[in-house]
Structure formats: structure tokens, C-alpha cells
Design a protein around this motif. Structure first.
Motif, short mmCIF file in Angstrom:
data_model
loop_
_atom_site.label_atom_id
_atom_site.label_comp_id
_atom_site.label_asym_id
_atom_site.label_seq_id
_atom_site.Cartn_x
_atom_site.Cartn_y
_atom_site.Cartn_z
N HIS A 117 32.05 -42.22 68.17
CA HIS A 117 32.36 -41.15 67.23
C HIS A 117 32.79 -41.71 65.88
N ALA A 118 33.59 -42.77 65.89
CA ALA A 118 33.99 -43.42 64.64
C ALA A 118 32.79 -44.06 63.96
N ALA A 119 31.89 -44.66 64.74
CA ALA A 119 30.71 -45.30 64.18
C ALA A 119 29.80 -44.27 63.51
N GLN A 125 29.49 -41.17 56.41
CA GLN A 125 30.27 -41.40 55.20
C GLN A 125 29.52 -42.32 54.24
N ALA A 126 28.76 -43.25 54.78
CA ALA A 126 28.01 -44.20 53.96
C ALA A 126 26.63 -43.67 53.55
N GLY A 127 26.31 -42.42 53.92
CA GLY A 127 25.06 -41.81 53.48
C GLY A 127 24.02 -41.60 54.56
N GLY A 128 24.29 -42.01 55.78
CA GLY A 128 23.35 -41.80 56.87
C GLY A 128 23.30 -40.34 57.29
N GLN A 129 22.22 -39.95 57.93
CA GLN A 129 22.05 -38.59 58.43
C GLN A 129 21.91 -38.64 59.94
N VAL A 130 22.72 -37.86 60.63
CA VAL A 130 22.69 -37.84 62.09
C VAL A 130 21.39 -37.18 62.56
N ALA A 131 20.65 -37.89 63.40
CA ALA A 131 19.43 -37.35 63.99
C ALA A 131 19.70 -36.83 65.40
N ILE A 145 21.92 -41.34 67.35
CA ILE A 145 20.89 -41.84 66.45
C ILE A 145 21.17 -41.30 65.05
N TYR A 146 20.97 -42.15 64.06
CA TYR A 146 21.06 -41.70 62.67
C TYR A 146 19.94 -42.34 61.85
N HIS A 147 19.65 -41.72 60.69
CA HIS A 147 18.64 -42.22 59.76
C HIS A 147 19.36 -42.78 58.54
N GLU A 148 18.90 -43.92 58.09
CA GLU A 148 19.44 -44.55 56.88
C GLU A 148 18.36 -45.46 56.33
N GLY A 149 18.11 -45.37 55.04
CA GLY A 149 17.18 -46.27 54.38
C GLY A 149 15.75 -46.18 54.89
N GLY A 150 15.34 -45.01 55.38
CA GLY A 150 13.98 -44.84 55.86
C GLY A 150 13.76 -45.34 57.28
N ASN A 151 14.84 -45.73 57.97
CA ASN A 151 14.73 -46.25 59.33
C ASN A 151 15.62 -45.47 60.28
N ASP A 152 15.24 -45.52 61.56
CA ASP A 152 16.09 -45.00 62.64
C ASP A 152 17.04 -46.11 63.08
N HIS A 153 18.27 -45.73 63.37
CA HIS A 153 19.28 -46.65 63.89
C HIS A 153 20.00 -45.93 65.02
N GLY A 154 20.52 -46.68 65.96
CA GLY A 154 21.26 -46.06 67.04
C GLY A 154 22.56 -46.79 67.32
N PHE A 155 23.46 -46.08 67.96
CA PHE A 155 24.71 -46.66 68.46
C PHE A 155 24.74 -46.45 69.95
#
Length: 158
Positions: A117-119, A125-131, A145-155
């Protein structure tokens, strides 16, 4: 970057930059190359799950098996019917077909975190969008999963 302490002993320093450093994400602690933890309370990044979405699961699994001499398991319903194999360091690589007609092929790393949840909040906060908000997968942990810089990222939190 390598430095020495006051006794001349080599120490490994973790350089933090970009999104992850600016928001202080709680990544799982991993030993540094010299056997200790990263200095200054920094935590190293560790991929817990590497997800590969492809239209040809068997071909991708066969190629990885041939090159890396690994064996992929049977489809795991909890991971979208991904066939998985162990990564060095204890994580998994999962290869699966798209779950929806409009899902595009993607390679998505899920970074191990202590507090998902903190991640997610820090990424937003840094501009990512939750997917996909944090969701527990019984027997596997919790992912987001979130999107940032045109890429998918996950925690991933265990």
C-alpha cells in the motif's frame, strides 16, 4: 559503486535515483554482493515475479527452457494460468496467454516490497497511474500494477 570504510574494507553503496528513490519505496531487503545489507538503510530492488504475456506460451516456454535449462510447470490458475519456472534468487517467471481479447503482450516485472500500500501510494505520488489496486492471490501474496513512463510495473508483497 564501491567504496571503502575507515578500515579500508570494500563496501557496496546503492545509488538511488528516479521514481523509486524520490518516494522511498519499501523494497524487500536483499544482501549486498559482499554479504551484508545495503548501506544507509537502502534496500535493493528484487524482482519477485516476472510476468510475460504472449500469444504463444508454448514457444516462449520452449525457448527459455532450451536456453536456460529450466522446466516450466503446468498452468497455475492463481496466476492467470501462467506456466512458471524459478528465477535465480527465489522469484518466478510466469508465461501466460492474454486473459482478455484486448490484452496486449507485455513483459511486466513485479518488484518485491515490504508494504504494498505504501509502495502504490508512493508510485502515484511520483506520477504513476494505478492499473490494478492491491489484490491478494491466495497462496502467492498480494500484487498491484501501475503505469509509469509508458511501461507496466508491478509490486508484490509476500
Amino acid at each position: 559503486m564501491n567504496r571503502t570504510d575507515n578500515q579500508g574494507t570494500p563496501r557496496r553503496t546503492v545509488i538511488k535515483s528516479g521514481l523509486l528513490a524520490g518516494v522511498g519505496l519499501a523494497f524487500g531487503r536483499v544482501p549486498s554482493m559482499d554479504g551484508g545489507e545495503a548501506q544507509n538503510g537502502a534496500q535493493e530492488m528484487k524482482v519477485h515475479y516476472l510476468e510475460i504475456v504472449t500469444r504463444d506460451v508454448n514457444a516462449v516456454c520452449a525457448a527459455y527452457a532450451s536456453v536456460h535449462n529450466v522446466q516450466f510447470g503446468e498452468p497455475d490458475a492463481g496466476l492467470g494460468n501462467a506456466r512458471t519456472a524459478r528465477l535465480a534468487g527465489g522469484g518466478l517467471v510466469g508465461v501466460r496467454a492474454p486473459l482478455r481479447e484486448d490484452e496486449e503482450p507485455v513483459v511486466r516485472p513485479y518488484w518485491l516490497v515490504d508494504d504494498i500500500h505504501a509502495a502504490v501510494a508512493a508510485a502515484v505520488q511520483a506520477g504513476g497511474q494505478v492499473a490494478h489496486p492491491p489484490m491478494e492471490i491466495p497462496g502467492h501474496g498480494t500484487f498491484a500494477i501501475y503505469h509509469e513512463g509508458g511501461n507496466d510495473h508491478g509490486f508484490w508483497q509476500l
